[in-house]
Design a protein around this motif. Structure first.
Motif, PDB file in Angstrom:
ATOM      1  N   LEU A   1       3.773   2.301  12.763  1.00 18.43           N
ATOM      2  CA  LEU A   1       4.879   2.530  11.833  1.00 18.43           C
ATOM      3  C   LEU A   1       5.184   4.013  11.652  1.00 18.43           C
ATOM      4  N   VAL A   2       4.126   4.826  11.467  1.00 19.60           N
ATOM      5  CA  VAL A   2       4.374   6.241  11.186  1.00 19.60           C
ATOM      6  C   VAL A   2       5.087   6.912  12.355  1.00 19.60           C
ATOM      7  N   ASP A   3       4.732   6.522  13.587  1.00 16.73           N
ATOM      8  CA  ASP A   3       5.426   7.087  14.749  1.00 16.73           C
ATOM      9  C   ASP A   3       6.920   6.788  14.663  1.00 16.73           C
ATOM     10  N   HIS A   4       7.237   5.569  14.266  1.00 20.53           N
ATOM     11  CA  HIS A   4       8.650   5.212  14.136  1.00 20.53           C
ATOM     12  C   HIS A   4       9.334   6.083  13.091  1.00 20.53           C
ATOM     13  N   TYR A   5       8.638   6.329  11.958  1.00 18.26           N
ATOM     14  CA  TYR A   5       9.275   7.119  10.901  1.00 18.26           C
ATOM     15  C   TYR A   5       9.476   8.557  11.349  1.00 18.26           C
ATOM     16  N   ARG A   6       8.454   9.118  11.994  1.00 15.64           N
ATOM     17  CA  ARG A   6       8.574  10.490  12.481  1.00 15.64           C
ATOM     18  C   ARG A   6       9.740  10.597  13.449  1.00 15.64           C
TER      19      ARG A   6
ATOM     20  N   VAL B   1       0.800  -1.229   0.000  1.00 17.64           N
ATOM     21  CA  VAL B   1       0.000   0.000   0.000  1.00 17.64           C
ATOM     22  C   VAL B   1       0.831   1.276   0.000  1.00 17.64           C
ATOM     23  N   CYS B   2       2.146   1.168   0.122  1.00 19.66           N
ATOM     24  CA  CYS B   2       2.951   2.393   0.256  1.00 19.66           C
ATOM     25  C   CYS B   2       2.995   3.171  -1.058  1.00 19.66           C
ATOM     26  N   PRO B   3       2.462   4.396  -1.063  1.00 24.17           N
ATOM     27  CA  PRO B   3       2.461   5.175  -2.304  1.00 24.17           C
ATOM     28  C   PRO B   3       3.847   5.685  -2.687  1.00 24.17           C
ATOM     29  N   ALA B   4       4.795   5.631  -1.761  1.00 25.14           N
ATOM     30  CA  ALA B   4       6.144   6.091  -2.085  1.00 25.14           C
ATOM     31  C   ALA B   4       7.042   4.927  -2.496  1.00 25.14           C
ATOM     32  N   SER B   5       6.463   3.737  -2.635  1.00 25.70           N
ATOM     33  CA  SER B   5       7.235   2.533  -2.993  1.00 25.70           C
ATOM     34  C   SER B   5       8.395   2.298  -2.041  1.00 25.70           C
ATOM     35  N   LEU B   6       8.146   2.544  -0.785  1.00 23.57           N
ATOM     36  CA  LEU B   6       9.175   2.233   0.207  1.00 23.57           C
ATOM     37  C   LEU B   6       8.942   0.817   0.719  1.00 23.57           C
ATOM     38  N   LEU B   7       9.853   0.368   1.575  1.00 18.56           N
ATOM     39  CA  LEU B   7       9.643  -0.918   2.243  1.00 18.56           C
ATOM     40  C   LEU B   7       9.399  -0.614   3.715  1.00 18.56           C
ATOM     41  N   PRO B   8       8.164  -0.319   4.074  1.00 19.48           N
ATOM     42  CA  PRO B   8       7.906   0.130   5.451  1.00 19.48           C
ATOM     43  C   PRO B   8       8.407  -0.845   6.500  1.00 19.48           C
ATOM     44  N   GLN B   9       8.275  -2.137   6.250  1.00 19.42           N
ATOM     45  CA  GLN B   9       8.678  -3.080   7.295  1.00 19.42           C
ATOM     46  C   GLN B   9      10.193  -3.087   7.469  1.00 19.42           C
TER      47      GLN B   9
ATOM     48  N   ASP C   1      11.654   9.982   2.123  1.00 17.03           N
ATOM     49  CA  ASP C   1      10.648  10.022   1.062  1.00 17.03           C
ATOM     50  C   ASP C   1       9.278   9.589   1.564  1.00 17.03           C
ATOM     51  N   CYS C   2       9.223   9.164   2.823  1.00 13.89           N
ATOM     52  CA  CYS C   2       7.930   8.787   3.400  1.00 13.89           C
ATOM     53  C   CYS C   2       7.078  10.033   3.550  1.00 13.89           C
ATOM     54  N   ILE C   3       5.854   9.975   3.043  1.00 11.20           N
ATOM     55  CA  ILE C   3       4.976  11.139   3.129  1.00 11.20           C
ATOM     56  C   ILE C   3       4.059  11.053   4.345  1.00 11.20           C
ATOM     57  N   GLU C   4       4.298  10.078   5.198  1.00  9.30           N
ATOM     58  CA  GLU C   4       3.539   9.913   6.437  1.00  9.30           C
ATOM     59  C   GLU C   4       2.031   9.832   6.185  1.00  9.30           C
ATOM     60  N   CYS C   5       1.679   9.099   5.160  1.00  4.60           N
ATOM     61  CA  CYS C   5       0.263   8.997   4.808  1.00  4.60           C
ATOM     62  C   CYS C   5      -0.477   8.036   5.738  1.00  4.60           C
ATOM     63  N   GLY C   6       0.240   7.150   6.395  1.00  8.87           N
ATOM     64  CA  GLY C   6      -0.400   6.246   7.340  1.00  8.87           C
ATOM     65  C   GLY C   6      -0.981   4.976   6.722  1.00  8.87           C
ATOM     66  N   CYS C   7      -0.856   4.820   5.420  1.00  5.64           N
ATOM     67  CA  CYS C   7      -1.412   3.615   4.782  1.00  5.64           C
ATOM     68  C   CYS C   7      -0.818   2.352   5.392  1.00  5.64           C
ATOM     69  N   CYS C   8       0.498   2.356   5.580  1.00  7.30           N
ATOM     70  CA  CYS C   8       1.167   1.153   6.061  1.00  7.30           C
ATOM     71  C   CYS C   8       0.654   0.774   7.451  1.00  7.30           C
ATOM     72  N   ALA C   9       0.582   1.762   8.332  1.00  7.20           N
ATOM     73  CA  ALA C   9       0.146   1.462   9.696  1.00  7.20           C
ATOM     74  C   ALA C   9      -1.310   0.993   9.708  1.00  7.20           C
TER      75      ALA C   9
END
Ligand code: SF4
Ligand code: SF4
Lengths: 516, 347
Positions: free
Chosen positions: A433-438, A387-395, A416-424
């Motif tokens: 996940l987003v908390d970790h990225y922030r 689901v990541c729109p930035a094509s990252l590997l969230p995990q 490049d993470c836009i913090e959209c929250g899709c992954c979480a």
């Protein structure tokens, strides 16, 4: 510049989520003004960037629309009195970000007369110079009203390649938020006129208004408004399918053009400027009515709100007052969110006030936010990747961040993470996940380690500086050349003249001699 | 107002680990029913035994590791491991097969590596490989499918066989130690008989083994449901089955006498099962989408190689374990290009 169509053929961005949008609940009533509260609380900085210079003192009587601060550059945005009244305090006020944080602000007590001073505005914007229009928008306090609050003047004016198109973003893809939809329904003509003003300001050849496919009626109304105004710049409405986070600038541009905004670049590099529809309507109000940004439409919604609705609120109105205007809460509220449920800011209190970017107040109850399981280990299910729109590997990012291996996460393009929250939202292990990225981004910034993007931005900046110096040197060289040529030409002329003189003198000498 | 300040997103995630695992269990129901129909109720005992051992081991290990029992026992991951294992062993295998299998699967492959999410190898396949090696005889005692044998063992006979390790009286050992279709094929080819000839044996059905091919269909049915529910992505099943067909077709065209047809490959043994339920195990598999394609292709290739050249009639378990080893590497090599980065760049 790459060659591409805009909106003739729609493209897909990777990932994204189809979410239940819950928008209708706030769209059942028409727009109505929120009551003016007994006190307005106005943070000085309501945009990304430093606050402007304060112009008022405690005890000053101000008229509506009167500037309270002055911007000293494109990155500063002034604020204006949302109504007439008295400045009763200059103090640190509660702000939305950071939650529970405070920032300098103005306290204004309305006098109830709601007297307005029109600010300076062009007699006829159609014959106004682009730069003067941008100046007018800048002093009118325009910042991105979609939620990001980016100073609009800085977006319109810069060392960009020529702008080809203005994209107006009317695709608010987050659940619950419907302020833009209501605006498009009720003020389509203002949006279209604002679009034309902005197009003139940046010299865009066309305007594309992107709306969602679920806003069928909006399309008709916008099209009617387009037909009703004179067609100096072509304006088109394009419907895009509703997938979160399509309203993101980069995602929308990809959907409309198939182009990716370079990770170290801006839409302007593609010849595009992307603004929210509300920003366009506000631009019209500034330029045509002489009314700076003093109010905005706010969606007050969520399962915790008794009568979800869209309100036109003066900036500085406390959240609590808006909730009251929406019939109060249905019971105890667990979370108040400024923005949507996917990427909104959590509020620490309902005393926070509405600013230029406050598009939605969402009230959630305990049962709406309760998790059905504690946080579990990552099972590598790859849902987040899907689901990541930035094509990252969230995990993978998470794995490195959990191991405090921040550099590795940066190298995996954490920034490049836009913090959209899709992954979480799809993570079966409920990992925040987003908390970790922030947090990871914060640590990297704190460590003073420039992220890859910042480095590239600097490289870009330096390259531009160099280009400018080179251009300047080139100009200088040309000027000197020209001067030299002129001088040479003068010299040649002088020689010719001298020769003629000599010849004449000789001739004269003879005759004179003869004559004398 | 007492407000929670927590990071976005502000709605709970749409699913839980337990929910995902339970869906896998539901998806196995049709195949289990088919299994009972063709091979009798033995499988139900196997499932019960394996689940009981798995939960027991899991609880004991969680206690030893001083980890909260509740979330991990209720996440159903141990149950899924147990059921997948039970579906891979002969229906009348004695009880110590399940015990040993779960010991290896839960204690060694899963908990000693750190529990849920940390295992490098697919626990069910570790357990299966262990018992294949430890009890080769027990693991080759397959029943003949329904229409071939005089009668299938009933509940009582199955229970006696499983709990005593001795087979019930009225049944002859012969009827029970049926070679599986893949066994028959392998020994047949080794004896220089032609595939078509071997396939005339009654244990073969239209494509694969009699009964087996039907069970494979029901696995596929469950698999499609998992795809529909987005519990698994299409990448692994497509890669496993696609590669099997892609590679076995030319071999079959070149040497139809010694190479089984692609359909037979797909519908025999554990291939469909593996494609939807085993190679799709997220923890020990690949996390990137292109990685999953490679992972599935690898499983198929290794399975074909083991079937053709190896010492076991079906090599799915070993193929999966070998690919588990390669998974981290594949993940690293198949990282997607981040949005907005130049083509060809890979972090
Ligand atoms: S969605 Fe959650 S559990 Fe699944 S891979 Fe991503 S982080 Fe891990
Ligand atoms: S929050 Fe970041 S990592 Fe997660 S899906 Fe969005 S862009 Fe990808």
């Amino acid at each position: 510049m790459a060659d591409f169509d805009i909106g003739n053929q729609l493209h897909r961005f990777p990932g994204g989520l189809k979410l239940r949008h819950h928008k209708q609940i706030a769209c059942r009533e028409p727009l109505r003004p929120a009551p003016l509260p007994s006190r307005l609380v106005l943070p000085l900085a309501q945009h990304q960037g430093p606050a402007g210079e304060l112009l008022v003192e405690v005890g000053d009587r101000v008229a509506g629309g009167q500037p309270l601060t002055r911007a000293r550059g494109d990155r500063e945005v002034p604020i204006h009195a949302p109504t007439s009244g008295t400045v009763v305090g200059l103090d640190d006020v509660e702000v939305a970000w950071p939650p529970g944080g405070r920032a300098p602000g103005v306290l204004l007590e309305p006098d109830g007369e709601d007297r307005f001073d029109r600010s300076d505005r062009p007699a006829d914007w159609k014959s106004e110079a682009p730069d003067a229009l941008i100046e007018c928008l800048r002093t009118g306090g325009l910042a991105g009203l979609g939620g990001a609050m980016f100073p609009t003047a800085a977006k319109l004016r810069g060392p960009f390649p020529p702008i080809r198109a203005l994209i107006l973003n009317g695709s608010e893809c987050e659940p619950y938020i419907s302020c833009d939809e209501m605006l498009m329904r009720e003020r389509p003509a203002a949006i279209v006129e604002g679009a034309r003003i902005l197009a003139r300001a940046i010299g865009a050849e066309e305007v594309v208004i992107a709306i969602e496919d679920q806003m069928g009626a909006v399309r008709k109304e916008l099209n009617a408004a387009i037909r009703a105004t004179d067609p100096d710049v072509p304006v088109r409405v394009v419907q895009v399918t509703t997938i979160y986070p399509e309203g993101g600038e980069k995602q929308l541009i990809q959907v409309l053009t198939g182009q990716e905004v370079p990770h170290d670049g801006l839409p302007q590099d593609l010849g595009l400027v992307c603004l929210n529809v509300a920003t366009a309507a506000a631009a019209r109000d500034i330029v045509v009515d002489g009314r700076p940004v003093v109010e905005r439409i706010v969606t007050v919604s969520g399962p915790g709100i008794a009568r979800p609705c869209n309100l036109v609120a003066r900036l500085g109105t406390p959240v609590a007052a808006l909730i009251e205007a929406a019939g109060g809460t249905t019971g105890p509220i667990d979370r108040l969110v400024l923005g949507g449920p996917m990427s909104g800011l959590p509020l620490a209190s309902d005393r926070v006030t509405i600013t230029k970017g406050s598009n939605c107040i969402l009230a959630l109850r305990q049962e709406d936010t309760a998790r059905r399981q504690p946080v579990m280990p990552c099972i590598n299910c790859g849902e987040c990747v899907r689901v990541c729109p930035a094509s990252l590997l969230p995990q993978t990012l998470f794995k490195h961040l959990a191991a405090e291996d921040y550099e590795e996460a940066r190298d995996l393009n954490l920034f490049d993470c836009i913090e959209c929250g899709c992954c979480a939202h799809v993570c079966p292990s409920h990992i925040p996940l987003v908390d970790h990225y922030r947090h990871g981004k914060g640590v990297l910034r704190e460590r003073g380690i420039e992220d890859a993007r910042a480095e590239l931005a600097r490289a870009r900046f330096e390259a531009r500086e160099q280009r400018l110096t080179e251009r300047e040197a080139e100009r200088q060289r040309k000027r000197e050349q020209r001067e030299r040529k002129l001088r040479d030409a003068d010299a040649a002329k002088d020689e010719v003249r001298a020769a003629i003189e000599r010849a004449r003198a000789r001739a004269r000498g003879g005759s004179t001699g003869d004559g004398e | 107002m007492n407000l929670t300040v927590a990071g976005a997103p502000h709605l709970p995630p749409i699913t839980t680990v337990g929910a995902v695992m339970r869906q896998v269990l539901y998806a196995l129901v049709p195949a289990v029913v088919a299994h009972v129909w063709f091979f009798g109720p033995g499988i139900l005992f196997q499932i019960t035994l394996a689940v009981a051992f798995a939960l027991g081991f899991e609880a004991a290990m969680l206690r030893l590791r001083r980890v909260a029992l509740r979330p991990f026992l209720t996440d159903c991951s141990a149950i899924v491991t147990a059921v997948l294992f039970a579906l891979s062993v002969p229906p009348l295998a004695p009880w110590w097969v399940a015990l040993t299998g779960m010991l290896f699967a839960i204690v060694i492959a899963k908990q000693l590596y750190g529990g849920l999410g940390h295992n490098l190898f697919n626990p069910a396949m570790v357990g299966l490989a262990a018992v294949i090696i430890a009890f080769p005889i027990d693991l080759s005692q397959w029943l003949a499918p329904r229409s071939l044998s005089a009668g299938l063992p009933g509940v009582w006979e199955s229970a006696v066989a499983i709990f005593t390790g001795r087979l019930p009286d009225p049944m002859s050992w012969d009827a029970i130690s049926q070679a599986t279709p893949l066994d028959a094929l392998k020994t047949g080819v080794a004896e220089n008989r032609m595939v078509a000839e071997i396939r005339d044996a009654p244990i073969f059905g239209d494509f694969g083994g009699l009964g087996w091919e039907w069970i494979a269909n029901f696995y596929a049915l469950g698999g499609f449901w998992l795809l529909y529910r987005r519990v698994i992505s299409w990448h692994v099943p497509v890669a496993v089955i696609g590669t099997t067909i892609l590679v076995s077709t030319p071999m079959w065209l070149i040497g139809p006498d010694i190479n089984p047809s692609p359909l037979q490959h797909v519908f025999s043994g554990a291939l469909v099962f593996a494609a939807f339920f085993i190679a799709t195990d997220p923890v020990s598999g690949c996390g990137t989408m292109r990685g999953r394609l490679l992972f599935g292709a690898g499983v198929a290739l290794l399975t074909l190689a083991i079937r053709r050249f190896g010492g076991y009639p079906d090599g799915v378990a070993f193929a999966v374990l070998l690919m588990n080893m390669a998974a981290p590497m594949i993940d690293r090599l198949t990282r997607p290009r981040t949005f907005g980065h130049p083509r060809g760049e890979r972090p």
